[in-house]
Design an enzyme around this catalytic site. Structure first.
Site, PDB file in Angstrom:
ATOM      1  N   TYR A 232       6.986  -6.612  -8.575  1.00  0.00           N
ATOM      2  CA  TYR A 232       6.739  -7.860  -7.841  1.00  0.00           C
ATOM      3  C   TYR A 232       8.057  -8.621  -7.837  1.00  0.00           C
ATOM      4  CZ  TYR A 232       1.702  -7.144  -7.760  1.00  0.00           C
ATOM      5  OH  TYR A 232       0.461  -6.640  -7.511  1.00  0.00           O
ATOM      6  N   HIS A 264       4.247  -3.137  -0.018  1.00  0.00           N
ATOM      7  CA  HIS A 264       2.785  -3.075  -0.102  1.00  0.00           C
ATOM      8  C   HIS A 264       2.127  -4.361   0.370  1.00  0.00           C
ATOM      9  CE1 HIS A 264      -1.178  -3.025  -2.095  1.00  0.00           C
ATOM     10  NE2 HIS A 264      -1.099  -1.724  -1.900  1.00  0.00           N
ATOM     11  N   HIS A 265       2.563  -5.498  -0.172  1.00  0.00           N
ATOM     12  CA  HIS A 265       2.096  -6.776   0.368  1.00  0.00           C
ATOM     13  C   HIS A 265       3.099  -7.883   0.073  1.00  0.00           C
ATOM     14  CE1 HIS A 265       0.059  -7.309  -3.677  1.00  0.00           C
ATOM     15  NE2 HIS A 265       0.557  -8.502  -3.519  1.00  0.00           N
ATOM     16  N   HIS A 335       5.408  -7.294  -3.154  1.00  0.00           N
ATOM     17  CA  HIS A 335       4.964  -6.204  -4.029  1.00  0.00           C
ATOM     18  C   HIS A 335       5.522  -4.895  -3.457  1.00  0.00           C
ATOM     19  CE1 HIS A 335       1.370  -3.497  -5.429  1.00  0.00           C
ATOM     20  NE2 HIS A 335       2.501  -3.169  -6.000  1.00  0.00           N
ATOM     21  N   HIS A 414     -10.395 -12.796  -3.864  1.00  0.00           N
ATOM     22  CA  HIS A 414      -9.479 -12.544  -4.984  1.00  0.00           C
ATOM     23  C   HIS A 414     -10.231 -12.339  -6.300  1.00  0.00           C
ATOM     24  CE1 HIS A 414      -5.800 -12.788  -7.353  1.00  0.00           C
ATOM     25  NE2 HIS A 414      -6.423 -13.640  -8.155  1.00  0.00           N
TER      26      HIS A 414
END
Length: 620
Positions: A232, A264-265, A335, A414
């Protein structure tokens, strides 16, 4: 750098003779197309398949698709850049190769075949008696082999996966040697993996952007992606001095070419306005060198996950940033997922914001629904589906929402690592009215802000009930609520307009009732356990022997005990009122379970693969 389930059985309708004849001739025509497939040809038009995602970390398999709601079907286009002896592609509950629903292309070294198959609990492949992955064509192009096929959302085949709203776990496996038959494929020996996507994208019209729209890119400053599986990365950017209030009307990803399978995000957060400045930083988010003050950059401005498209605000609302009372500092978080441990890859990915100085009628707001972050909500170890529910009560919405209500247009679910399902339901006068957002195959590794298929209107006196399902089969002690990754959350960040003072509408079990639970456990337990008030709640949960009685009593406590309601303004101050020991909302009428719609099927078909002329396949 900053620049300006498996499907549920259902009764299938009988068919008229004309429909059967029509489908028979359609199938024959499609079959002839497949048999005389052109081995050379141009690639299909990109506009036919608007959604795209790399399946594997090297980007050798690229999936594109479109969704037809009138047909209730998904059309897939799979680009295989390096074809060996075939591949498996399919769907399963959580990305396992067991109990999976598969489309399989395989070769014995001379002839190639395509078929619909399924795997059993041991991973053994079987040809499906109902062929629901329908091959539409295959063609070679300079970049590789394109395979086109179709699949209905629901097939009424108990061996098939039911394609629903929310996350879908796609799996793939590459055949590197010829196989004599489908049954001879050994799944455990395949080079494969999984990719998570939202297959059923909402079919919404895209609003026109204002004429004075400008863009700003919040991107990583030419980062060298660390050579480890998961990173991250945090980067602090700054808005220009004196930047006035604007509305964000759209945002989209900016992904460095060649890194599509690694990014990834990404999220962009705005920092808290109470601090005049934030230190510059570019580095891993978990580094000891990261300034603590960056923990105060938590207000989400934009969030993107692999496979997601551009995000648009409704034409009557925009997300405010800039101006007085708004921090100039933004935190970009990326990420990187690098399972092949590539070394030396450089990256300048990020998010491009589209914003306007012509303010729209409404500011958009973000509201947190679900459970308060507290250890009093806990999940025993060894549970396969433990349910916790958080309430935004009628009393809170009555007090905090305007008479005309609010409109929810997007949602981000979440949880932490044990989360498996999340759903928020709107209830009015004790009756469930509408699902706000649901994900029955939720993964904490795939979180994106999703535009809703239809806007949800919420009025004063309505209730918003968020339920999370957890799996703790791999854990040996209780999992308590909290901020740590091994603690749990249950949250739905809903995006709505017009913005109100209500920023958080959540609940937790009444602490007094939990204390009674600990006393009860102490009294009925053989061992001496200290359930004393001076011991912290997590420690009390960790010391419970998790027999059936202690589990069942905790479950029932969470379903009947009064709640403490957090009906908070953005300043984290509660609205005035009595919020402790509130009764649980009573639901007198539930929404019916959706019944899968079965497509008309032309009677039993032979469970036989379709031969394909792809020429000689080779080993590398």
């Amino acid at each position: 750098r900053m620049q300006n389930s498996r499907s549920k059985p259902c009764s299938c309708p009988s068919l008229k003779l004309r429909e059967v004849a029509s489908m028979y001739f359609t199938m024959v025509a499609a079959f002839l197309v497949i048999l005389v497939v052109a081995l050379q040809g141009s690639a299909p038009r990109e506009s036919d398949f608007p959604y795209k995602v790399p399946l594997d970390p090297q980007g050798l398999l690229e999936l594109s698709w479109n969704v037809s709601y009138p047909e209730q079907a998904v059309h897939f286009q799979l680009l295989i850049r390096e074809l060996h002896f075939g591949l498996l592609f399919g769907m399963s509950d959580r990305g396992e190769f067991e109990n999976a629903d598969l489309a399989v292309l395989w070769s014995d070294g001379h002839n190639s075949y395509f078929g619909d198959a399924w795997s059993d609990a041991k991973g053994q492949l079987h040809m499906d008696s109902q062929q629901d992955y329908q091959l539409l064509g295959a063609r070679r192009a300079p970049e590789g082999l394109y395979l086109l096929f179709r699949r209905a959302f629901s097939t009424c085949d108990p061996k098939d996966y039911l394609i629903e709203d929310g996350t879908v776990h796609l799996i793939y496996g590459i055949l590197e040697s010829p196989v004599r038959s489908l049954q001879a494929i050994n799944i455990s020996a395949l080079r494969g993996g999984l990719q998570r996507v939202q297959l059923l994208k909402p079919n919404i019209s895209i609003p026109e952007l204002p004429g004075d729209t400008r863009t700003m890119e919040i991107t990583a400053p030419d980062v060298v992606i660390p050579s480890q599986e998961t990173t991250y990365w945090c980067y602090v950017a700054e808005l220009p001095a004196g930047f006035p209030k604007h509305h964000i009307v759209m945002y989209e990803p900016v992904v460095t070419a060649g890194n599509e399978a690694l990014v990834h995000h990404m999220e962009v957060f705005q920092c808290a306005a109470e601090f005049d400045s934030f230190p510059r930083y570019s580095g891993p988010c978990d580094s000891k060198m990261k300034p603590d003050r960056l923990n105060y950059c938590r207000h989400v401005l934009a969030a993107w996950a692999m496979g997601a498209q551009a995000f648009y605000y409704p034409e009557e609302a925009g997300l405010a940033f800039g101006g007085p009372g708004s921090s100039r500092y933004l935190r970009l978080e990326i990420h990187y997922h690098n399972p092949l441990v590539f070394k030396g890859r450089r990256d300048s990915s990020g998010i491009r914001l589209y914003y306007t100085a012509t303010l729209r009628p409404y500011d958009a707001g973000i509201m947190e629904l679900g459970l308060v972050y507290t250890p009093v909500m806990a999940i025993p170890p060894g549970e396969d589906s433990f349910i916790l529910t958080g309430y935004c009560t009628d009393k809170c919405t009555q007090l905090a929402l305007p008479a005309a209500g609010i409109r929810i247009f997007a949602s981000q679910l979440h949880t932490h690592l044990a989360g498996r399902k999340v759903v928020t339901v709107l209830s009015r006068d004790g009756r469930e009215r509408q699902v706000v957002n649901a994900d029955g195959h939720y993964s904490p590794h795939f979180q994106e802000i999703r535009m809703l298929k239809e806007v949800v209107a919420v009025f004063p006196g309505d209730e918003l009930i968020t339920t999370c399902t957890y799996n703790t089969e791999d854990r040996s002690r209780a999992t308590v609520g909290g901020f740590g990754i091994l603690e749990e959350m249950c949250v739905n960040y809903v995006h709505y307009y017009p913005q109100t003072q209500l920023e958080l509408c959540k609940s937790t079990v009444d602490p007094g009732y939990l204390h009674r639970y600990f006393s009860l456990v102490n009294r009925f337990n053989d061992e001496e356990i200290c359930m004393c008030p001076q011991v912290s709640v997590p420690q009390q949960f960790y010391s419970i022997p998790w027999n059936t009685f202690n589990r069942d009593v905790l479950k029932s406590l969470y379903t009947f005990a009064p709640i403490s309601v957090h009906c908070n303004k953005s300043s984290a101050v509660r609205f005035p009122g009595q919020w402790e020991k509130q009764p649980l909302p009573r639901i007198t009428e539930r929404l019916p379970e959706p019944v899968p719609r079965c497509p008309p099927a032309p009677g039993p078909q032979p469970a036989a693969p379709i031969p394909l002329n792809l020429g000689q396949l080779r080993r590398d």
